[in-house]
Write a protein that holds these residues in place. Structure first.
Motif: not given
Length: 837
Positions: A799-824
């Motif tokens: 089973p695979m779940t695809m999660i997109r993180l936008g906000e104009g960022h190019t990394s899913a965990i380097k940027d604080p905002a996308t990192a918080r979304a990923a952590a949640e």
């Protein structure tokens, strides 16, 4: 003296001679047949005749090994002599006390024992003389007028030890019962490594085998680091029966790496002896090994056993001590709880030369066991505790007075009191409080005790106190003393925290083993360090874990053969690595719930932003970070990523982490996480999830019809990542688009180049894994369509779940905002699988 034959001796000799060349004693060093045993008994008979040993005479045996000790013991019994087999490591005070009580006419001694001052006029015969060809004769099989078969000395003060007198009739009745209930036939192969100076090792080992015409599988002295080797050997020899104490079963449950030891037809089960078997451990052993567990209860004073419990016929209910078999039992007193008392054909004749103790042991014709128990309506008995102060250490009853006597013999000590403290493996362990005129070095006192006590009777720790707590009647307040010693144990320093790893390991070991620090080196092994037994081995691991805040894996615990091995394990666990490892596993924080999350590194081998991201996750599973030596990445080897992952998996598996395992990685670390998880799953580990950040299968490799282009694509990658000049840092990576090496620190550019070259030749393994795939949309804009789970659907069927993180960022965990979304999202997932409390 009337020459009355012994029915037991006649049966034994008939079994031995009829079995001829059938195996009897299977040891690591040699295999001995019944014919060899018969020849040995004939030589011993000749020696006894030469020494003019008569039926009823006592013979004390201090042989160099178990085979010599047992065969001499059996030769004496078959000739009507009364053998006495003390512990091989008994101190001189203990041996003098036994000799004074038993008054032997002959002492058969090993090479290191002949010169000891036994305090007796007995003739001392080197045990090597038994092996010397000489006069040989068949045993007389005479029953002495006393009817005594043997005397087994149990705990007691060294000056007045308790000699349990067992007759031929007692022993014959016991062997018939155990052989019937435990289904021991001539086809049986009994695995029993318990010490021969204890009734469960002697009577339910070689004596039971000889009585049934079976074979005995006899391992060497138990060591926890040989546990799996012993189980492998047990399986190879096709053991049908195993006799073990609960403490050993607990170690097997914790450290065994195989569960098919009794897979061969004919396996009967495991007999747990000498102590109460915890219900949870009972259930786990039966479930893991697929054979019944039979729990027995008894005493040396009843030969071995009176009660059986388990799923075999005649046994009582599981999770109890069962029901009496071929004897009677009762609860003394008027209430439902009282002292358990027994009577029957196996109850001993009394204590040798000690009528007062013998009288105190009986209530009329009922033997007082000293155990509190209750009886159910169904007729099963449950133990509730001891009436006296005896300490049950892994099945061995130890009387604290014997330890106190040894401690008090040390100069300057004015008072000593030993109590049992709870222990998760052995049930209880003796710890001694003492009062002295001046400070007493622990190492000196422990060395003093080792010269006077058997190893299994040694106090696990000696604690100097200002006074022994006492009651209003001036008796030692044992409950208060236990509290005092428990607190002292908790405050015991684990060793100096001065940054010197070697010194800390040695200091901890010196404290655990009770030896002088100056006497220890990293070369020390269980064979060279006094006090390094299986209990001390596990205690040492626990102390080291507490001192360094680490978890030592099962495999590492078993592989510690020296203090240097332990030092290397600690060095690896705290981040200094170990020779041959390409990866290091470092604990970021302990867990509060089930599971372990392991972060694989990004390009460069170690990523601080990954570590920062880990701190945003909820407190739940334990968190570890793995760093990788990128020098081991071979860009010309198509198998380089899976090969590196397999070595990472080996490091993870060695640490015995709490499952399920959750593996996480960004970019290149994502490929490693996937392959590492696949390797762990193949070896039976439970994978909770693989979490990938910005890790895409190159587009041109996603379609099966294009996989044949792998070699061509690798050449393009290799060419594109070879800069043509100092300023030429732009490279095209098939499936990824442009890669600007200038985005990376100069020191890492070669590692980046090598890693992407490896990716260019990498084809993912086929697997079935649960996956969370995070992608920052802008990372792929204009390069790779964010679809099809970034290409993983072509290789993974889980089973695979695809999660997109936008906000104009190019990394899913380097940027604080996308990192918080990923952590949640990760926290939600971990909660769903029970890895977040």
């Amino acid at each position: 003296m009337t020459a009355t034959p012994s029915p037991l001796s006649q049966r034994l000799w008939s079994r031995i001679t009829d079995a001829a060349d059938a195996p009897f004693w299977i040891g690591r060093d040699a295999r001995r047949s019944y014919a060899v045993l018969a020849s040995q008994v004939r030589r011993i008979t000749g020696c006894l005749q030469t020494q003019n040993v008569q039926p009823g005479d006592r013979v004390m045996i201090l042989a160099r090994d178990d085979w010599t000790g047992f065969s001499t013991w059996l030769g004496c019994l078959l000739n009507g002599a009364v053998p006495i087999l003390p512990a091989t490591d008994a101190g001189i005070d203990r041996l003098r006390g036994i000799a004074a009580r038993a008054e032997p006419v002959l002492i058969v001694a090993s090479p290191d024992r002949p010169g000891l001052p036994y305090g007796t006029t007995a003739q001392v015969l080197p045990d090597a003389d038994i092996d010397t060809p000489g006069a040989q004769a068949d045993p007389s099989l005479i029953l002495p007028e006393s009817n005594l078969a043997y005397v087994l000395f149990t705990s007691g003060s060294t000056g007045a030890p308790k000699g349990v007198m067992i007759t031929h009739a007692h022993l014959n009745a016991q062997l018939q019962t155990v052989a019937r209930v435990f289904q021991v036939t001539p086809k049986a192969r009994i695995f029993n490594g318990l010490v021969l100076s204890h009734t469960d090792g002697l009577i339910q080992g070689p004596m039971l085998a000889a009585f049934a015409g079976a074979r005995l599988i006899r391992p060497p002295a138990f060591a926890v680091n040989r546990l799996n080797a012993d189980l492998d050997w047990l399986a190879e020899e096709g053991a049908t029966h195993m006799v073990a104490a609960p403490a050993l079963l607990d170690l097997i449950d914790r450290f065994a790496t195989r569960e098919d030891c009794f897979a061969r037809p004919g396996a009967v089960g495991i007999l747990s002896s000498a102590a109460t078997l915890r219900p949870a451990l009972w259930d786990r052993i039966e479930a893991r090994f697929g054979v019944p567990v039979l729990n027995e209860y008894g005493m040396t004073e009843t030969v071995a056993v009176t009660h059986f419990a388990g799923s075999l016929p005649e046994a009582g209910a599981r999770h109890s001590i069962g029901r009496p078999v071929d004897c009677e039992a009762r609860i003394a007193g008027d209430g439902p709880v009282g002292e358990l008392q027994v009577r029957g054909a196996t109850v001993f004749a009394g204590y040798m030369g000690d009528p007062e103790r013998t009288r105190a042991a009986f209530d009329g014709d009922w033997l007082r066991t000293g155990d509190l128990a209750r009886k159910t309506d169904a007729g099963d008995y449950h133990l509730l505790g001891r009436r006296d102060t005896a300490i049950n250490v892994g099945g061995f009853l130890i009387h604290p007075e014997e330890i106190d006597e040894a401690v008090m013999a040390f100069a300057g000590i004015t008072e000593a009191q030993t109590v049992g403290l709870d222990d998760p493996v052995h049930g209880a362990v003796p710890v001694t409080a003492f009062v002295a005129d001046s400070p007493v070095p622990q190492a000196e006192l422990m060395a003093h005790c080792r010269a006077r006590l058997e190893l299994r009777k040694m106090p696990r720790r000696v604690v100097q106190v200002t006074g022994i707590p006492r009651t209003a009647s001036n008796k030692p307040d044992l409950p208060a003393l236990r509290i005092l010693l428990t607190q002292a144990e908790a405050k015991a320093p684990p060793g100096p925290d001065n940054g010197d790893l070697d010194a800390r390991i040695l200091a901890i070991a010196a404290q655990v083993f009770g030896v002088a620090l100056d006497d220890l080196t990293l070369a020390g092994t269980p064979d060279t360090v006094p006090g390094w037994d299986s209990y001390a081995h596990t205690t040492l691991m626990l102390e080291v874990e507490a001192a360094f805040g680490i978890r030592i894996g099962t495999a590492d615990i078993l592989n510690v053969q020296s203090l240097r091995d332990l030092r290397d394990i600690v060095a690896k666990a705290v981040g200094t690595g170990a020779p041959g490892d390409i990866a290091r596993l470092e604990r970021i924080r302990p867990g509060k719930a089930a599971g372990t999350l392991i972060a694989l590194p990004a390009i460069g081998g170690r990523s601080e932003y990954v570590r920062r991201f880990l701190r945003t996750l909820d407190r739940g599973p334990a968190v570890h970070a793995m760093s990788l030596e990128s020098d081991h990445i071979d860009p010309d080897d198509p198998d380089t990523v899976p090969a590196a992952a397999r070595r990472c998996a080996a490091v993870i598996a060695r640490d015995d982490l709490s499952e399920p395992l959750i593996l996480m990685g960004p970019s290149f670390g994502g490929f490693l996480a996937y392959e590492t998880a696949a390797a762990l799953a193949d070896t039976g580990h439970r994978i909770g999830a693989v979490i990938l950040f910005d890790t895409a299968i190159p587009w041109r490799y996603r379609k099966a019809r294009r996989l044949h282009a792998l070699a061509y694509a690798a050449r393009r990658v290799r060419h594109s990542l070879r800069p043509q000049g100092q300023d030429d840092q732009i490279a095209f990576v098939p499936g990824f688009g442009e890669l600007d090496l200038a985005d990376f620190p100069e020191a890492q550019r070669d590692k980046v180049r090598r890693s992407f070259l490896a990716i260019g030749r990498y084809k993912p393994s086929r697997a079935h894994l649960p996956m969370l795939i995070f992608a920052a949309d802008n990372r792929w804009q204009g390069r790779i369509p964010v679809e099809d789970n970034l290409g993983w659907g072509h290789f993974n069927t889980g089973p695979m779940t695809m999660i997109r993180l936008g906000e104009g960022h190019t990394s899913a965990i380097k940027d604080p905002a996308t990192a918080r979304a990923a952590a949640e999202r990760i926290n939600q997932f971990l909660g769903a699988i029970g890895a977040v409390s």
